[in-house]
Design a protein around this motif. Structure first.
Motif, PDB file in Angstrom:
ATOM      1  N   GLU A 178      18.420  85.165  66.213  1.00  0.00           N
ATOM      2  CA  GLU A 178      18.566  85.813  64.914  1.00  0.00           C
ATOM      3  C   GLU A 178      19.275  87.159  65.019  1.00  0.00           C
ATOM      4  O   GLU A 178      19.872  87.620  64.050  1.00  0.00           O
ATOM      5  N   GLU A 179      19.218  87.765  66.197  1.00  0.00           N
ATOM      6  CA  GLU A 179      19.894  89.048  66.355  1.00  0.00           C
ATOM      7  C   GLU A 179      21.414  88.900  66.444  1.00  0.00           C
ATOM      8  O   GLU A 179      22.147  89.884  66.367  1.00  0.00           O
ATOM      9  N   ILE A 180      21.896  87.666  66.616  1.00  0.00           N
ATOM     10  CA  ILE A 180      23.335  87.418  66.596  1.00  0.00           C
ATOM     11  C   ILE A 180      23.770  87.228  65.149  1.00  0.00           C
ATOM     12  O   ILE A 180      23.208  86.425  64.410  1.00  0.00           O
ATOM     13  N   ASP A 181      24.782  87.972  64.725  1.00  0.00           N
ATOM     14  CA  ASP A 181      25.240  87.897  63.339  1.00  0.00           C
ATOM     15  C   ASP A 181      26.264  86.769  63.205  1.00  0.00           C
ATOM     16  O   ASP A 181      27.471  86.969  63.359  1.00  0.00           O
ATOM     17  N   PHE A 182      25.765  85.574  62.915  1.00  0.00           N
ATOM     18  CA  PHE A 182      26.634  84.406  62.830  1.00  0.00           C
ATOM     19  C   PHE A 182      27.633  84.509  61.679  1.00  0.00           C
ATOM     20  O   PHE A 182      28.671  83.845  61.690  1.00  0.00           O
ATOM     21  N   LYS A 183      27.333  85.328  60.690  1.00  0.00           N
ATOM     22  CA  LYS A 183      28.231  85.449  59.544  1.00  0.00           C
ATOM     23  C   LYS A 183      29.509  86.215  59.875  1.00  0.00           C
ATOM     24  O   LYS A 183      30.478  86.163  59.117  1.00  0.00           O
ATOM     25  N   THR A 184      29.512  86.945  60.990  1.00  0.00           N
ATOM     26  CA  THR A 184      30.689  87.736  61.340  1.00  0.00           C
ATOM     27  C   THR A 184      31.439  87.215  62.557  1.00  0.00           C
ATOM     28  O   THR A 184      32.543  87.677  62.847  1.00  0.00           O
ATOM     29  N   LEU A 185      30.862  86.259  63.283  1.00  0.00           N
ATOM     30  CA  LEU A 185      31.530  85.747  64.477  1.00  0.00           C
ATOM     31  C   LEU A 185      32.759  84.915  64.095  1.00  0.00           C
ATOM     32  O   LEU A 185      32.776  84.245  63.064  1.00  0.00           O
ATOM     33  N   PRO A 186      33.804  84.952  64.924  1.00  0.00           N
ATOM     34  CA  PRO A 186      34.986  84.122  64.649  1.00  0.00           C
ATOM     35  C   PRO A 186      34.647  82.638  64.773  1.00  0.00           C
ATOM     36  O   PRO A 186      33.767  82.249  65.534  1.00  0.00           O
ATOM     37  N   THR A 187      35.361  81.819  64.013  1.00  0.00           N
ATOM     38  CA  THR A 187      35.065  80.394  63.947  1.00  0.00           C
ATOM     39  C   THR A 187      36.165  79.560  64.603  1.00  0.00           C
ATOM     40  O   THR A 187      37.299  80.017  64.807  1.00  0.00           O
ATOM     41  N   LEU A 188      35.816  78.318  64.889  1.00  0.00           N
ATOM     42  CA  LEU A 188      36.775  77.386  65.478  1.00  0.00           C
ATOM     43  C   LEU A 188      38.001  77.179  64.580  1.00  0.00           C
ATOM     44  O   LEU A 188      39.133  77.221  65.089  1.00  0.00           O
ATOM     45  N   PRO A 189      37.844  76.967  63.276  1.00  0.00           N
ATOM     46  CA  PRO A 189      39.053  76.848  62.438  1.00  0.00           C
ATOM     47  C   PRO A 189      39.953  78.080  62.506  1.00  0.00           C
ATOM     48  O   PRO A 189      41.185  77.956  62.515  1.00  0.00           O
ATOM     49  N   LEU A 247      40.273  80.083  65.049  1.00  0.00           N
ATOM     50  CA  LEU A 247      40.914  80.045  66.364  1.00  0.00           C
ATOM     51  C   LEU A 247      42.092  79.078  66.349  1.00  0.00           C
ATOM     52  O   LEU A 247      43.167  79.368  66.896  1.00  0.00           O
ATOM     53  N   ILE A 248      41.895  77.927  65.732  1.00  0.00           N
ATOM     54  CA  ILE A 248      42.936  76.898  65.717  1.00  0.00           C
ATOM     55  C   ILE A 248      44.201  77.381  65.014  1.00  0.00           C
ATOM     56  O   ILE A 248      45.327  77.098  65.461  1.00  0.00           O
ATOM     57  N   VAL A 290      42.307  84.360  65.107  1.00  0.00           N
ATOM     58  CA  VAL A 290      41.551  85.113  66.113  1.00  0.00           C
ATOM     59  C   VAL A 290      42.008  84.668  67.493  1.00  0.00           C
ATOM     60  O   VAL A 290      42.561  83.583  67.672  1.00  0.00           O
ATOM     61  N   GLU A 291      41.765  85.525  68.477  1.00  0.00           N
ATOM     62  CA  GLU A 291      42.191  85.242  69.847  1.00  0.00           C
ATOM     63  C   GLU A 291      41.115  84.493  70.616  1.00  0.00           C
ATOM     64  O   GLU A 291      39.925  84.588  70.323  1.00  0.00           O
ATOM     65  N   GLY A 292      41.544  83.762  71.619  1.00  0.00           N
ATOM     66  CA  GLY A 292      40.633  83.056  72.501  1.00  0.00           C
ATOM     67  C   GLY A 292      40.579  83.708  73.863  1.00  0.00           C
ATOM     68  O   GLY A 292      40.491  84.932  73.976  1.00  0.00           O
TER      69      GLY A 292
END
Length: 357
Positions: free
Chosen positions: A286-297, A299-300, A304-306
């Motif tokens: 829960e301490e990870i803010d999933f709403k702000t992390l970059p997503t696979l789409p 990246l594709i 965002v960078e990989g």
């Protein structure tokens, strides 16, 4: 006519590479906001079994580029047994003839008609593998040749299929607390993939020295830990709880499937969902803010960078499934099944009506 398909027929037409290609193309539309995916919804109520709950799950998505919308529905009896040190989420084949219930409904965005009705089993397996495979394609080292996988079930097989589709894998080590299952899995994957697959006795032995570390279980507790991370490793999981928070934070680059932290949970009074209990399942990380992390789409499409170097530790968390995936994969299944003459056609009038709903 509305096409009715079986899992066997879906398996004949939906290859891992076809699914990955369809998702990679469709994810670009999703990242740009033209595709739509509704957040998964899980409703829970008591059932006659004291050790189980009834769950009605649904998710849907619309892929305008492919001209289809899809709804995935699961009607499940769910248990949470303890296996070794971990609690797991397990469905019970409680329907007549010991069967599970999962359906995908595919619709035309042009006139709304139901194009196809099919079970979700094979499609959901392949689309999970394909998403993680795309994570490997865009994040793992180009020269990655060894895989360590935790899990020996149906989903684990799809994960290996995906890894081998995007990298020249030479050796796979697998661990499962059920030694018999692990050995049978290794033998089956060896025959399917033409790659050395070695069952091992400890999780650490599977992960040590692996270029790609894969988690593919139904555990709602952590199974992968920070102390196992090595420089250059790509870590990948099929659900949020599998990787401990310290390991996620240790990675140089973390990407998730989508920015929704968890499904919508609707629960009858007095019902306790084990994967919502503190310290387990959806409550982990829960301490990870999933709403702000970059997503696979993202990246594709290059938003965002990989990976920046071979020494980077990268991590992909397939944190939540998308109804959108069933639209993209479903379009492939429908087209190829029609071309191959598979399935049974039923009158579309059976599924439409002449009164205003």
């Amino acid at each position: 006519m509305t096409l009715i398909l079986s899992n066997d027929e879906v398996e004949k037409v939906l290859t891992m590479r076809d699914c990955m290609a369809a998702l990679e193309d469709a994810y670009a539309e999703l990242a740009e906001g033209r595709g739509i995916s509704r957040l998964r919804s899980d409703s829970f109520a008591p059932t006659t079994r004291k050790d189980a709950l009834y769950s009605l799950k649904s998710m849907d998505g619309i892929c305008p580029k492919l001209g289809v919308g899809a709804v995935r529905i699961n009607s499940d009896i769910i248990t949470w047994p303890k296996r070794g040190n971990n609690m797991r989420r397990e469905k019970v084949p409680a329907a007549p003839n010991n069967r599970y219930v999962g359906l995908v409904l595919l619709f035309s965005v042009e006139n709304g008609e139901p194009l196809a009705i099919l079970p979700d089993g094979v499609m959901q397996r392949i689309r999970v593998g394909a998403a993680n495979g795309l994570g490997i394609k865009h994040l793992a080292r180009k020269n990655a040749k060894t895989v360590g996988i935790l899990g020996s079930g149906w989903q684990a097989g799809a994960q290996l299929m995906a890894a081998c589709a995007v990298r020249d894998i030479e050796t796979i080590r697998c661990f499962s607390p059920n030694r018999q299952n692990c050995e049978a899995f290794a033998q089956a994957m060896r025959a399917l993939l033409g790659v050395e697959v070695v069952p091992v006795d400890q999780a650490e032995a599977a992960i040590a020295g692996a270029d790609i570390a894969m988690c593919a279980t139904n555990s709602i507790d952590h199974i992968f830990f920070e102390r196992w991370i090595e420089p250059g490793m790509h870590v990948t999981s099929i659900k949020r709880p599998e990787i401990e928070v310290a390991a996620i934070k240790r990675a140089d680059r973390v990407l998730i499937h989508w920015n929704e932290p968890s499904p919508i949970h609707v629960v009858a009074k007095g019902v306790v969902i084990e994967e919502k209990v503190e310290g387990r399942g959806w409550q982990l990380a829960e301490e990870i803010d999933f709403k702000t992390l970059p997503t696979l789409p993202e990246l594709i499409i290059g938003r965002v960078e990989g990976r920046e170097s071979d020494a980077d530790v990268t991590c992909f968390i397939n944190n939540i499934g998308l109804g959108y995936q069933f639209a993209a994969a479903g379009s492939v299944v429908y087209r190829k099944a029609k071309e191959a003459g598979l399935g049974h056609d039923l009158p579309t009038d059976w599924f439409t009506e002449d009164v205003h709903p």
